[in-house]
Design a protein around this motif. Structure first.
Motif, PDB file in Angstrom:
ATOM      1  N   SER A   1       0.849  -1.182   0.000  1.00  0.00           N
ATOM      2  CA  SER A   1       0.000   0.000   0.000  1.00  0.00           C
ATOM      3  C   SER A   1       0.890   1.240   0.000  1.00  0.00           C
ATOM      4  O   SER A   1       2.085   1.167   0.311  1.00  0.00           O
ATOM      5  N   ASP A   2       0.314   2.370  -0.341  1.00  0.00           N
ATOM      6  CA  ASP A   2       1.057   3.626  -0.330  1.00  0.00           C
ATOM      7  C   ASP A   2       1.092   4.172   1.094  1.00  0.00           C
ATOM      8  O   ASP A   2       0.079   4.185   1.785  1.00  0.00           O
ATOM      9  N   GLY A   3       2.223   4.603   1.535  1.00  0.00           N
ATOM     10  CA  GLY A   3       2.338   5.284   2.809  1.00  0.00           C
ATOM     11  C   GLY A   3       2.267   4.371   4.014  1.00  0.00           C
ATOM     12  O   GLY A   3       2.121   3.158   3.907  1.00  0.00           O
ATOM     13  N   VAL A   4       2.386   5.013   5.172  1.00  0.00           N
ATOM     14  CA  VAL A   4       2.334   4.340   6.464  1.00  0.00           C
ATOM     15  C   VAL A   4       1.275   5.044   7.295  1.00  0.00           C
ATOM     16  O   VAL A   4       1.229   6.280   7.335  1.00  0.00           O
ATOM     17  N   SER A   5       0.420   4.280   7.964  1.00  0.00           N
ATOM     18  CA  SER A   5      -0.649   4.850   8.792  1.00  0.00           C
ATOM     19  C   SER A   5      -0.181   5.018  10.226  1.00  0.00           C
ATOM     20  O   SER A   5       0.726   4.321  10.685  1.00  0.00           O
ATOM     21  N   GLN A   6      -0.855   5.935  10.926  1.00  0.00           N
ATOM     22  CA  GLN A   6      -0.554   6.181  12.332  1.00  0.00           C
ATOM     23  C   GLN A   6      -1.855   6.524  13.036  1.00  0.00           C
ATOM     24  O   GLN A   6      -2.664   7.292  12.530  1.00  0.00           O
ATOM     25  N   ASP A   7      -2.057   5.936  14.223  1.00  0.00           N
ATOM     26  CA  ASP A   7      -3.248   6.191  15.029  1.00  0.00           C
ATOM     27  C   ASP A   7      -2.959   7.363  15.976  1.00  0.00           C
ATOM     28  O   ASP A   7      -2.021   7.281  16.762  1.00  0.00           O
ATOM     29  N   PRO A   8      -3.753   8.457  15.910  1.00  0.00           N
ATOM     30  CA  PRO A   8      -3.493   9.595  16.800  1.00  0.00           C
ATOM     31  C   PRO A   8      -3.557   9.232  18.285  1.00  0.00           C
ATOM     32  O   PRO A   8      -2.889   9.860  19.096  1.00  0.00           O
ATOM     33  N   SER A   9      -4.317   8.214  18.642  1.00  0.00           N
ATOM     34  CA  SER A   9      -4.406   7.832  20.056  1.00  0.00           C
ATOM     35  C   SER A   9      -3.215   6.970  20.491  1.00  0.00           C
ATOM     36  O   SER A   9      -3.019   6.746  21.681  1.00  0.00           O
ATOM     37  N   MET A  10      -2.448   6.470  19.528  1.00  0.00           N
ATOM     38  CA  MET A  10      -1.236   5.702  19.804  1.00  0.00           C
ATOM     39  C   MET A  10      -0.139   6.239  18.878  1.00  0.00           C
ATOM     40  O   MET A  10       0.226   5.598  17.900  1.00  0.00           O
ATOM     41  N   PRO A  11       0.400   7.441  19.156  1.00  0.00           N
ATOM     42  CA  PRO A  11       1.321   8.083  18.207  1.00  0.00           C
ATOM     43  C   PRO A  11       2.592   7.290  17.916  1.00  0.00           C
ATOM     44  O   PRO A  11       3.222   7.501  16.891  1.00  0.00           O
ATOM     45  N   TRP A  12       2.939   6.357  18.757  1.00  0.00           N
ATOM     46  CA  TRP A  12       4.126   5.521  18.534  1.00  0.00           C
ATOM     47  C   TRP A  12       3.851   4.423  17.503  1.00  0.00           C
ATOM     48  O   TRP A  12       4.776   3.889  16.909  1.00  0.00           O
ATOM     49  N   GLN A  13       2.573   4.083  17.292  1.00  0.00           N
ATOM     50  CA  GLN A  13       2.250   2.947  16.416  1.00  0.00           C
ATOM     51  C   GLN A  13       2.172   3.401  14.969  1.00  0.00           C
ATOM     52  O   GLN A  13       1.595   4.441  14.660  1.00  0.00           O
ATOM     53  N   ARG A  14       2.776   2.604  14.104  1.00  0.00           N
ATOM     54  CA  ARG A  14       2.756   2.839  12.667  1.00  0.00           C
ATOM     55  C   ARG A  14       2.537   1.490  11.993  1.00  0.00           C
ATOM     56  O   ARG A  14       2.978   0.468  12.504  1.00  0.00           O
ATOM     57  N   TRP A  15       1.853   1.498  10.852  1.00  0.00           N
ATOM     58  CA  TRP A  15       1.631   0.253  10.136  1.00  0.00           C
ATOM     59  C   TRP A  15       1.391   0.519   8.651  1.00  0.00           C
ATOM     60  O   TRP A  15       1.030   1.610   8.252  1.00  0.00           O
ATOM     61  N   SER A  16       1.601  -0.520   7.871  1.00  0.00           N
ATOM     62  CA  SER A  16       1.342  -0.476   6.442  1.00  0.00           C
ATOM     63  C   SER A  16       0.998  -1.897   5.999  1.00  0.00           C
ATOM     64  O   SER A  16       0.927  -2.795   6.834  1.00  0.00           O
TER      65      SER A  16
END
Length: 156
Positions: free
Chosen positions: A111-126
């Motif tokens: 997928s394009d880019g990496v997502s981030q949850d504002p409630s868990m700013p340390w977490q990133r996923w793709s």
């Protein structure tokens, strides 16, 4: 979560029933997943999706995650069309962006880019797209750990 294969996520119609059913299964096959409090979110949003989800915590192996999508959401429509079953498997990587770049360089469709949850700013996923993983959606996420029924950064 202890290893690179973090969890297997299932789409379910009824989260409460799925928790009951998987509690029975895990009580026989992997009772350690019942030792810690389930990480559960009654409301979780990602893009156009809204859902309820829960994860059985396994400090020494792969976790079982259950998602009940909201009606008239992309995941809800997928559930209606295809029924219950595996939605994705998740591997962890300390540097999601670098892992995704290496996958693309190897010719893997992502997928394009990496997502981030504002409630868990340390977490990133793709995501690795199903066409590159023989029909399976593969999540690549930063390591996490369960603390008092919530997720925390697993790299610290």
């Amino acid at each position: 979560m202890a290893g690179a294969l973090a969890h297997i996520c299932l789409l379910v119609r009824d989260l409460d029933q799925a928790i009951d059913d998987w509690t029975k299964i895990l009580s026989v096959l992997d009772p350690a997943q019942l030792d810690q409090r389930i990480v559960r979110y009654e409301v979780f949003e990602g893009g156009e999706d809204r859902m309820r989800w829960a994860t059985f915590v396994s400090p020494s192996g792969t976790e079982i995650q259950l998602m009940e999508p909201g009606p008239d959401t992309p995941l809800g429509r997928r559930l209606e069309k295809h029924g219950e079953g595996v939605h994705h498997i998740c591997f962890t990587a300390d540097d999601v962006e670098a892992a995704m770049e290496r996958l693309r360089e190897a010719g893997v469709e992502t997928s394009d880019g990496v997502s981030q949850d504002p409630s868990m700013p340390w977490q990133r996923w793709s995501w690795v797209l199903p066409q590159s993983a023989h029909g399976t959606l593969v999540e690549v996420a930063r390591p996490y750990r369960a603390v008092n029924g919530r997720w925390e950064d697993g790299t610290s």
